[in-house]
Design a protein around this motif. Structure first.
Motif, PDB file in Angstrom:
ATOM      1  N   HIS A  26       0.826  -1.222   0.000  1.00 54.45           N
ATOM      2  CA  HIS A  26       0.000   0.000   0.000  1.00 54.45           C
ATOM      3  C   HIS A  26       0.856   1.265   0.000  1.00 54.45           C
ATOM      4  N   SER A  27       1.919   1.242  -0.798  1.00 49.39           N
ATOM      5  CA  SER A  27       2.791   2.414  -0.916  1.00 49.39           C
ATOM      6  C   SER A  27       2.097   3.555  -1.650  1.00 49.39           C
ATOM      7  N   GLY A  28       1.143   3.219  -2.506  1.00 46.79           N
ATOM      8  CA  GLY A  28       0.434   4.240  -3.272  1.00 46.79           C
ATOM      9  C   GLY A  28       1.169   4.694  -4.514  1.00 46.79           C
ATOM     10  N   ASN A  29       2.312   4.082  -4.819  1.00 47.71           N
ATOM     11  CA  ASN A  29       3.073   4.494  -6.001  1.00 47.71           C
ATOM     12  C   ASN A  29       2.253   4.350  -7.276  1.00 47.71           C
ATOM     13  N   CYS A  30       1.472   3.291  -7.380  1.00 50.30           N
ATOM     14  CA  CYS A  30       0.673   3.082  -8.589  1.00 50.30           C
ATOM     15  C   CYS A  30      -0.370   4.188  -8.744  1.00 50.30           C
ATOM     16  N   VAL A  31      -1.029   4.532  -7.661  1.00 52.64           N
ATOM     17  CA  VAL A  31      -2.068   5.565  -7.691  1.00 52.64           C
ATOM     18  C   VAL A  31      -1.466   6.923  -8.040  1.00 52.64           C
ATOM     19  N   ARG A  32      -0.340   7.247  -7.422  1.00 46.84           N
ATOM     20  CA  ARG A  32       0.316   8.529  -7.727  1.00 46.84           C
ATOM     21  C   ARG A  32       0.855   8.554  -9.155  1.00 46.84           C
ATOM     22  N   SER A  33       1.324   7.417  -9.630  1.00 47.68           N
ATOM     23  CA  SER A  33       1.893   7.339 -10.966  1.00 47.68           C
ATOM     24  C   SER A  33       0.827   7.477 -12.047  1.00 47.68           C
ATOM     25  N   ASN A  34      -0.357   6.876 -11.822  1.00 46.80           N
ATOM     26  CA  ASN A  34      -1.405   6.932 -12.839  1.00 46.80           C
ATOM     27  C   ASN A  34      -2.781   6.740 -12.193  1.00 46.80           C
ATOM     28  N   PRO A  35      -3.343   7.811 -11.621  1.00 43.94           N
ATOM     29  CA  PRO A  35      -4.639   7.704 -10.942  1.00 43.94           C
ATOM     30  C   PRO A  35      -5.806   7.393 -11.873  1.00 43.94           C
ATOM     31  N   ARG A  36      -5.634   7.581 -13.170  1.00 43.14           N
ATOM     32  CA  ARG A  36      -6.711   7.191 -14.104  1.00 43.14           C
ATOM     33  C   ARG A  36      -6.866   5.679 -14.126  1.00 43.14           C
ATOM     34  N   VAL A  37      -5.762   4.954 -14.017  1.00 45.12           N
ATOM     35  CA  VAL A  37      -5.790   3.495 -14.071  1.00 45.12           C
ATOM     36  C   VAL A  37      -5.985   2.902 -12.685  1.00 45.12           C
ATOM     37  N   PHE A  38      -5.246   3.401 -11.697  1.00 45.84           N
ATOM     38  CA  PHE A  38      -5.232   2.826 -10.348  1.00 45.84           C
ATOM     39  C   PHE A  38      -5.980   3.747  -9.389  1.00 45.84           C
ATOM     40  N   ASN A  39      -7.157   3.303  -8.944  1.00 42.67           N
ATOM     41  CA  ASN A  39      -7.971   4.107  -8.046  1.00 42.67           C
ATOM     42  C   ASN A  39      -8.666   3.164  -7.059  1.00 42.67           C
ATOM     43  N   PRO A  40      -8.157   3.057  -5.834  1.00 43.66           N
ATOM     44  CA  PRO A  40      -8.718   2.100  -4.873  1.00 43.66           C
ATOM     45  C   PRO A  40     -10.140   2.431  -4.416  1.00 43.66           C
ATOM     46  N   ARG A  41     -10.662   3.590  -4.759  1.00 44.39           N
ATOM     47  CA  ARG A  41     -12.033   3.957  -4.383  1.00 44.39           C
ATOM     48  C   ARG A  41     -13.051   3.578  -5.455  1.00 44.39           C
ATOM     49  N   ARG A  42     -12.570   2.894  -6.484  1.00 44.30           N
ATOM     50  CA  ARG A  42     -13.408   2.543  -7.621  1.00 44.30           C
ATOM     51  C   ARG A  42     -13.411   1.014  -7.769  1.00 44.30           C
ATOM     52  N   SER A  43     -14.428   0.487  -8.400  1.00 44.06           N
ATOM     53  CA  SER A  43     -14.476  -0.949  -8.640  1.00 44.06           C
ATOM     54  C   SER A  43     -14.753  -1.195 -10.123  1.00 44.06           C
ATOM     55  N   PRO A  44     -13.897  -1.906 -10.815  1.00 39.12           N
ATOM     56  CA  PRO A  44     -12.633  -2.441 -10.329  1.00 39.12           C
ATOM     57  C   PRO A  44     -11.620  -1.321 -10.136  1.00 39.12           C
ATOM     58  N   TRP A  45     -10.713  -1.531  -9.229  1.00 37.42           N
ATOM     59  CA  TRP A  45      -9.773  -0.456  -8.874  1.00 37.42           C
ATOM     60  C   TRP A  45      -8.682  -0.254  -9.918  1.00 37.42           C
ATOM     61  N   ILE A  46      -8.484  -1.233 -10.793  1.00 35.53           N
ATOM     62  CA  ILE A  46      -7.550  -1.094 -11.909  1.00 35.53           C
ATOM     63  C   ILE A  46      -8.370  -1.125 -13.196  1.00 35.53           C
ATOM     64  N   GLN A  47      -8.267  -0.042 -13.975  1.00 33.76           N
ATOM     65  CA  GLN A  47      -8.990   0.048 -15.247  1.00 33.76           C
ATOM     66  C   GLN A  47      -7.984   0.306 -16.363  1.00 33.76           C
ATOM     67  N   THR A  48      -7.566  -0.774 -16.994  1.00 38.28           N
ATOM     68  CA  THR A  48      -6.487  -0.698 -17.986  1.00 38.28           C
ATOM     69  C   THR A  48      -6.854   0.119 -19.227  1.00 38.28           C
ATOM     70  N   GLU A  49      -8.140   0.281 -19.498  1.00 34.72           N
ATOM     71  CA  GLU A  49      -8.538   1.038 -20.683  1.00 34.72           C
ATOM     72  C   GLU A  49      -8.291   2.542 -20.530  1.00 34.72           C
ATOM     73  N   GLN A  50      -7.894   2.980 -19.357  1.00 34.51           N
ATOM     74  CA  GLN A  50      -7.691   4.408 -19.078  1.00 34.51           C
ATOM     75  C   GLN A  50      -6.308   4.920 -19.475  1.00 34.51           C
ATOM     76  N   ALA A  51      -5.437   4.042 -19.990  1.00 33.44           N
ATOM     77  CA  ALA A  51      -4.083   4.471 -20.365  1.00 33.44           C
ATOM     78  C   ALA A  51      -3.524   3.504 -21.407  1.00 33.44           C
ATOM     79  N   THR A  52      -2.430   3.909 -22.002  1.00 29.63           N
ATOM     80  CA  THR A  52      -1.765   3.023 -22.963  1.00 29.63           C
ATOM     81  C   THR A  52      -1.035   1.912 -22.205  1.00 29.63           C
ATOM     82  N   ASP A  53      -0.736   0.854 -22.926  1.00 29.08           N
ATOM     83  CA  ASP A  53       0.005  -0.248 -22.314  1.00 29.08           C
ATOM     84  C   ASP A  53       1.357   0.222 -21.792  1.00 29.08           C
TER      85      ASP A  53
END
Length: 77
Positions: A26-53
């Motif tokens: 739970h460092s939060g690095n993923c959320v800080r790096s790309n909050p469009r993709v990684f958002n723990p307040r959303r379900s699913p919390w990882i949404q790969t369609e929000q960014a490029t590979d």
């Protein structure tokens, strides 16, 4: 169950993001790096369609615990 067991998989266009809950620090690095993709307040919390590979790969590389990993899809066309 091992800490290294994949808890969830989130498919992208050419990749799959694997998340291992037992390893997550739970460092939060993923959320800080790309909050469009990684958002723990959303379900699913990882949404790969929000960014490029490539953006997703860069964010996952910031995970210090190894809880997030990228696997290339073999069925991508």
């Amino acid at each position: 169950m091992s800490d290294d067991t994949i808890t969830r998989e989130y498919p992208g266009e050419q990749l799959i993001v694997e998340w291992r809950q037992g390893l997550c620090a739970h460092s939060g690095n993923c959320v800080r790096s790309n909050p469009r993709v990684f958002n723990p307040r959303r379900s699913p919390w990882i949404q790969t369609e929000q960014a490029t590979d490539d953006e997703i790969r860069a964010s996952v590389s910031q995970c210090p615990s190894g809880a997030l990993r990228v696997r290339e899809r073999t069925d991508a066309s």
